[in-house]
Write a protein that holds these residues in place. Structure first.
Motif, PDB file in Angstrom:
ATOM      1  N   LEU A 223       0.815  -1.218   0.000  1.00 31.31           N
ATOM      2  CA  LEU A 223       0.000   0.000   0.000  1.00 31.31           C
ATOM      3  C   LEU A 223       0.851   1.272   0.000  1.00 31.31           C
ATOM      4  O   LEU A 223       0.601   2.174  -0.817  1.00 31.31           O
ATOM      5  CB  LEU A 223      -0.984  -0.031   1.167  1.00 31.31           C
ATOM      6  CG  LEU A 223      -2.068  -1.123   1.059  1.00 31.31           C
ATOM      7  CD1 LEU A 223      -2.949  -1.121   2.313  1.00 31.31           C
ATOM      8  CD2 LEU A 223      -2.910  -0.936  -0.183  1.00 31.31           C
ATOM      9  N   PRO A 224       1.881   1.394   0.873  1.00 31.87           N
ATOM     10  CA  PRO A 224       2.716   2.599   0.768  1.00 31.87           C
ATOM     11  C   PRO A 224       3.485   2.689  -0.545  1.00 31.87           C
ATOM     12  O   PRO A 224       3.738   3.783  -1.055  1.00 31.87           O
ATOM     13  CB  PRO A 224       3.660   2.502   1.972  1.00 31.87           C
ATOM     14  CG  PRO A 224       3.600   1.090   2.431  1.00 31.87           C
ATOM     15  CD  PRO A 224       2.233   0.604   2.066  1.00 31.87           C
ATOM     16  N   ALA A 225       3.856   1.553  -1.124  1.00 33.59           N
ATOM     17  CA  ALA A 225       4.556   1.587  -2.419  1.00 33.59           C
ATOM     18  C   ALA A 225       3.637   2.120  -3.512  1.00 33.59           C
ATOM     19  O   ALA A 225       4.057   2.932  -4.353  1.00 33.59           O
ATOM     20  CB  ALA A 225       5.051   0.188  -2.788  1.00 33.59           C
ATOM     21  N   LEU A 226       2.400   1.682  -3.516  1.00 32.85           N
ATOM     22  CA  LEU A 226       1.454   2.162  -4.524  1.00 32.85           C
ATOM     23  C   LEU A 226       1.190   3.652  -4.359  1.00 32.85           C
ATOM     24  O   LEU A 226       1.061   4.386  -5.349  1.00 32.85           O
ATOM     25  CB  LEU A 226       0.156   1.363  -4.438  1.00 32.85           C
ATOM     26  CG  LEU A 226       0.294  -0.101  -4.889  1.00 32.85           C
ATOM     27  CD1 LEU A 226      -0.895  -0.917  -4.411  1.00 32.85           C
ATOM     28  CD2 LEU A 226       0.441  -0.190  -6.393  1.00 32.85           C
ATOM     29  N   GLU A 227       1.118   4.114  -3.118  1.00 35.47           N
ATOM     30  CA  GLU A 227       0.953   5.557  -2.882  1.00 35.47           C
ATOM     31  C   GLU A 227       2.148   6.330  -3.434  1.00 35.47           C
ATOM     32  O   GLU A 227       1.992   7.407  -4.031  1.00 35.47           O
ATOM     33  CB  GLU A 227       0.806   5.829  -1.382  1.00 35.47           C
ATOM     34  CG  GLU A 227      -0.513   5.320  -0.796  1.00 35.47           C
ATOM     35  CD  GLU A 227      -0.529   5.400   0.720  1.00 35.47           C
ATOM     36  OE1 GLU A 227       0.497   5.812   1.314  1.00 35.47           O
ATOM     37  OE2 GLU A 227      -1.564   5.042   1.325  1.00 35.47           O
ATOM     38  N   ALA A 228       3.347   5.802  -3.254  1.00 34.40           N
ATOM     39  CA  ALA A 228       4.548   6.468  -3.769  1.00 34.40           C
ATOM     40  C   ALA A 228       4.550   6.499  -5.283  1.00 34.40           C
ATOM     41  O   ALA A 228       4.871   7.523  -5.909  1.00 34.40           O
ATOM     42  CB  ALA A 228       5.795   5.769  -3.235  1.00 34.40           C
ATOM     43  N   THR A 235      10.757   4.862  -3.294  1.00 33.74           N
ATOM     44  CA  THR A 235      10.985   4.806  -1.852  1.00 33.74           C
ATOM     45  C   THR A 235      11.449   3.395  -1.487  1.00 33.74           C
ATOM     46  O   THR A 235      11.374   2.475  -2.314  1.00 33.74           O
ATOM     47  CB  THR A 235       9.688   5.118  -1.094  1.00 33.74           C
ATOM     48  OG1 THR A 235       8.725   4.078  -1.399  1.00 33.74           O
ATOM     49  CG2 THR A 235       9.118   6.482  -1.494  1.00 33.74           C
ATOM     50  N   PRO A 236      11.924   3.190  -0.247  1.00 30.38           N
ATOM     51  CA  PRO A 236      12.265   1.824   0.159  1.00 30.38           C
ATOM     52  C   PRO A 236      11.107   0.841  -0.011  1.00 30.38           C
ATOM     53  O   PRO A 236      11.331  -0.326  -0.350  1.00 30.38           O
ATOM     54  CB  PRO A 236      12.669   1.990   1.630  1.00 30.38           C
ATOM     55  CG  PRO A 236      13.236   3.374   1.696  1.00 30.38           C
ATOM     56  CD  PRO A 236      12.365   4.187   0.773  1.00 30.38           C
ATOM     57  N   ALA A 237       9.876   1.309   0.207  1.00 31.92           N
ATOM     58  CA  ALA A 237       8.727   0.423   0.008  1.00 31.92           C
ATOM     59  C   ALA A 237       8.595   0.029  -1.457  1.00 31.92           C
ATOM     60  O   ALA A 237       8.285  -1.124  -1.778  1.00 31.92           O
ATOM     61  CB  ALA A 237       7.440   1.106   0.492  1.00 31.92           C
ATOM     62  N   VAL A 238       8.849   0.962  -2.371  1.00 32.00           N
ATOM     63  CA  VAL A 238       8.786   0.652  -3.798  1.00 32.00           C
ATOM     64  C   VAL A 238       9.865  -0.368  -4.156  1.00 32.00           C
ATOM     65  O   VAL A 238       9.606  -1.359  -4.860  1.00 32.00           O
ATOM     66  CB  VAL A 238       8.927   1.927  -4.652  1.00 32.00           C
ATOM     67  CG1 VAL A 238       9.080   1.587  -6.132  1.00 32.00           C
ATOM     68  CG2 VAL A 238       7.728   2.846  -4.443  1.00 32.00           C
ATOM     69  N   GLU A 239      11.089  -0.156  -3.687  1.00 33.49           N
ATOM     70  CA  GLU A 239      12.160  -1.112  -3.961  1.00 33.49           C
ATOM     71  C   GLU A 239      11.798  -2.501  -3.435  1.00 33.49           C
ATOM     72  O   GLU A 239      12.037  -3.519  -4.101  1.00 33.49           O
ATOM     73  CB  GLU A 239      13.472  -0.634  -3.338  1.00 33.49           C
ATOM     74  CG  GLU A 239      14.065   0.624  -3.959  1.00 33.49           C
ATOM     75  CD  GLU A 239      14.766   0.375  -5.292  1.00 33.49           C
ATOM     76  OE1 GLU A 239      14.791  -0.784  -5.762  1.00 33.49           O
ATOM     77  OE2 GLU A 239      15.281   1.350  -5.872  1.00 33.49           O
ATOM     78  N   ALA A 240      11.206  -2.543  -2.239  1.00 33.58           N
ATOM     79  CA  ALA A 240      10.845  -3.832  -1.646  1.00 33.58           C
ATOM     80  C   ALA A 240       9.777  -4.538  -2.464  1.00 33.58           C
ATOM     81  O   ALA A 240       9.858  -5.752  -2.711  1.00 33.58           O
ATOM     82  CB  ALA A 240      10.365  -3.629  -0.208  1.00 33.58           C
ATOM     83  N   VAL A 241       8.772  -3.797  -2.923  1.00 33.94           N
ATOM     84  CA  VAL A 241       7.679  -4.410  -3.677  1.00 33.94           C
ATOM     85  C   VAL A 241       8.149  -4.836  -5.065  1.00 33.94           C
ATOM     86  O   VAL A 241       7.748  -5.894  -5.558  1.00 33.94           O
ATOM     87  CB  VAL A 241       6.480  -3.448  -3.750  1.00 33.94           C
ATOM     88  CG1 VAL A 241       5.438  -3.928  -4.750  1.00 33.94           C
ATOM     89  CG2 VAL A 241       5.853  -3.308  -2.370  1.00 33.94           C
ATOM     90  N   VAL A 242       9.008  -4.051  -5.694  1.00 34.21           N
ATOM     91  CA  VAL A 242       9.545  -4.452  -6.995  1.00 34.21           C
ATOM     92  C   VAL A 242      10.327  -5.761  -6.849  1.00 34.21           C
ATOM     93  O   VAL A 242      10.201  -6.672  -7.676  1.00 34.21           O
ATOM     94  CB  VAL A 242      10.429  -3.341  -7.586  1.00 34.21           C
ATOM     95  CG1 VAL A 242      11.190  -3.835  -8.813  1.00 34.21           C
ATOM     96  CG2 VAL A 242       9.574  -2.130  -7.952  1.00 34.21           C
ATOM     97  N   GLU A 243      11.118  -5.875  -5.801  1.00 30.67           N
ATOM     98  CA  GLU A 243      11.863  -7.118  -5.576  1.00 30.67           C
ATOM     99  C   GLU A 243      10.917  -8.283  -5.301  1.00 30.67           C
ATOM    100  O   GLU A 243      11.114  -9.399  -5.803  1.00 30.67           O
ATOM    101  CB  GLU A 243      12.839  -6.961  -4.412  1.00 30.67           C
ATOM    102  CG  GLU A 243      13.680  -8.200  -4.168  1.00 30.67           C
ATOM    103  CD  GLU A 243      14.695  -8.037  -3.051  1.00 30.67           C
ATOM    104  OE1 GLU A 243      15.173  -9.075  -2.551  1.00 30.67           O
ATOM    105  OE2 GLU A 243      15.007  -6.882  -2.673  1.00 30.67           O
TER     106      GLU A 243
END
Length: 385
Positions: A223-228, A235-243
């Motif tokens: 959810l925070p990655a999608l918001e970013a 953001t770190p959340a985006v990097e984590a979700v992409v991985e």
């Protein structure tokens, strides 16, 4: 699934040669590809080429590599793979790069295999877990699932530029979350059934554990990655979700195995009403169907439906274009999903086609309740114009 020549008692784990992820990773594509060939062919559609041509041109120039683009036709059919393979042969190319999403990447794999050259996955979105695997999904010209095609090797290299992922439509990342969440749901079923994974062996503990790690990361960070990504931020959340979407789900589905969620996806492609949905969006309907077939606890099913609704994934047949589908239409879906070669047969229990159809119909009520709890309102049917 895959090659059973090794026998049923061997555990097999598969992975790409190297995985590179981060903001600006595409700027290093030339130097990374240079380890695998000196005459690369880059397969991309017009949109992706327009977005990436300058950075790829600069990267190849710095690496001293010639740059040749080939236009991807848009659908990963057998004919398209054969056409690209002919281009590889005629041009004397010694490595092929699939640049873009899963369809271009899967076609590059097939063309590389036909040509006997290594292939590279350069992902500009994180919408599927296709980039790391040693298989392609082959579709008909009309966009229906035709078959899986298996290879004896994985991509030599996978490159994912998270800035490009962040600048792509948020729906792509959400679809990748749907694809990746299924990985654990399916891997645990394959483990419990002692079924084969996608490379013809029993799952390794590492493959199944990576599937679970992908799941855990997504519940924490999706959810925070999608918001970013809504704001084109890395953001770190985006990097984590992409991985999680790309590497962990890719390793997890291939070495952990698939079950009903992806089989139901394949079945959904057999009817025209669902063609507006992305791969991971159809997979999410499949995940809910599998959970219902398993008799998973209501609390688990409801939590999954509400979470994926918040992610922006379809959780009802209405959103899939099948809200008013008759039994004959759903039976076409079920027939394709339960074909003899399908992964649904990896489930650790017996079922009938009627069981699958009833679970698929039951998704509607589960999804509607989840949307109501999340304050998302009534589901909308697609506008097919």
């Amino acid at each position: 699934m895959g090659d059973d020549n090794q026998g049923p008692t061997l555990r097999i784990f598969a992975s790409p040669g190297r995985y590179v992820q981060g903001r600006g990773a595409l700027a290093r594509l030339g130097e990374l590809v240079a380890d695998h060939g000196s005459r690369p062919l880059v397969l991309a559609d017009d949109v992706v080429r327009g977005l990436t041509e300058q950075v790829v041109t600069d990267s190849f120039r710095e690496a001293g590599l010639p740059l040749v683009f080939e236009r991807f036709g848009g659908v990963p059919t057998r004919a398209e793979a054969a056409r690209v393979a002919a281009v590889i042969g005629d041009g004397g190319h010694d490595v092929v790069i699939g640049l873009g999403g899963g369809t271009a990447i899967d076609t590059a794999k097939a063309a590389g295999d036909d040509s006997g050259v290594p292939w590279v996955s350069a992902a500009t979105v994180a919408s599927t877990d296709a980039p790391t695997s040693a298989l392609s999904v082959v579709y008909t010209e009309s966009g229906a699932f035709e078959s899986y095609r298996f290879y004896d090797r994985n991509p030599a290299l996978v490159v994912v530029d998270t800035q490009l992922v962040a600048e792509a439509p948020t729906r792509f990342l959400a679809a990748g979350v749907g694809d990746a969440l299924a990985t654990w749901i399916e891997a645990r079923a394959v483990r419990d059934a002692h079924s084969h994974n996608m490379v013809g062996g029993l799952p390794t503990r590492s493959g199944t554990t990576l599937a679970r790690l992908s799941w855990d990361i997504l519940w924490e960070s999706a959810l925070p990655a999608l918001e970013a990504v809504d704001r084109n931020l890395v953001t770190p959340a985006v990097e984590a979700v992409v991985e999680a979407n790309t590497l962990l789900s890719g390793l997890g589905f291939e070495s952990g195995g698939l079950a009903a969620a992806h089989a139901v996806h394949d079945g959904l492609t057999a009817v025209d009403q669902t063609h507006h949905l992305a791969h991971g969006e159809k997979v999410n309907i499949g995940s809910l169907t599998q959970l219902l077939m398993e008799g998973a606890p209501t609390s688990e099913v409801d939590a999954f439906a509400e979470f994926t609704a918040r992610v922006g994934l379809p959780t009802t047949l209405t959103e899939a274009g099948l809200g008013d589908a008759d039994d004959a239409t759903l039976d076409r879906v079920v027939a394709a999903a339960t074909a003899p070669e399908e992964t649904i047969h990896n489930l650790p229990f017996a079922f009938t086609p009627r069981d699958v159809r009833d679970a698929l119909r039951a998704v509607e009520g589960v999804g509607r309740r989840a949307r109501a709890r999340a304050g998302l309102g009534e589901p909308s049917a697609p506008d097919h114009g």
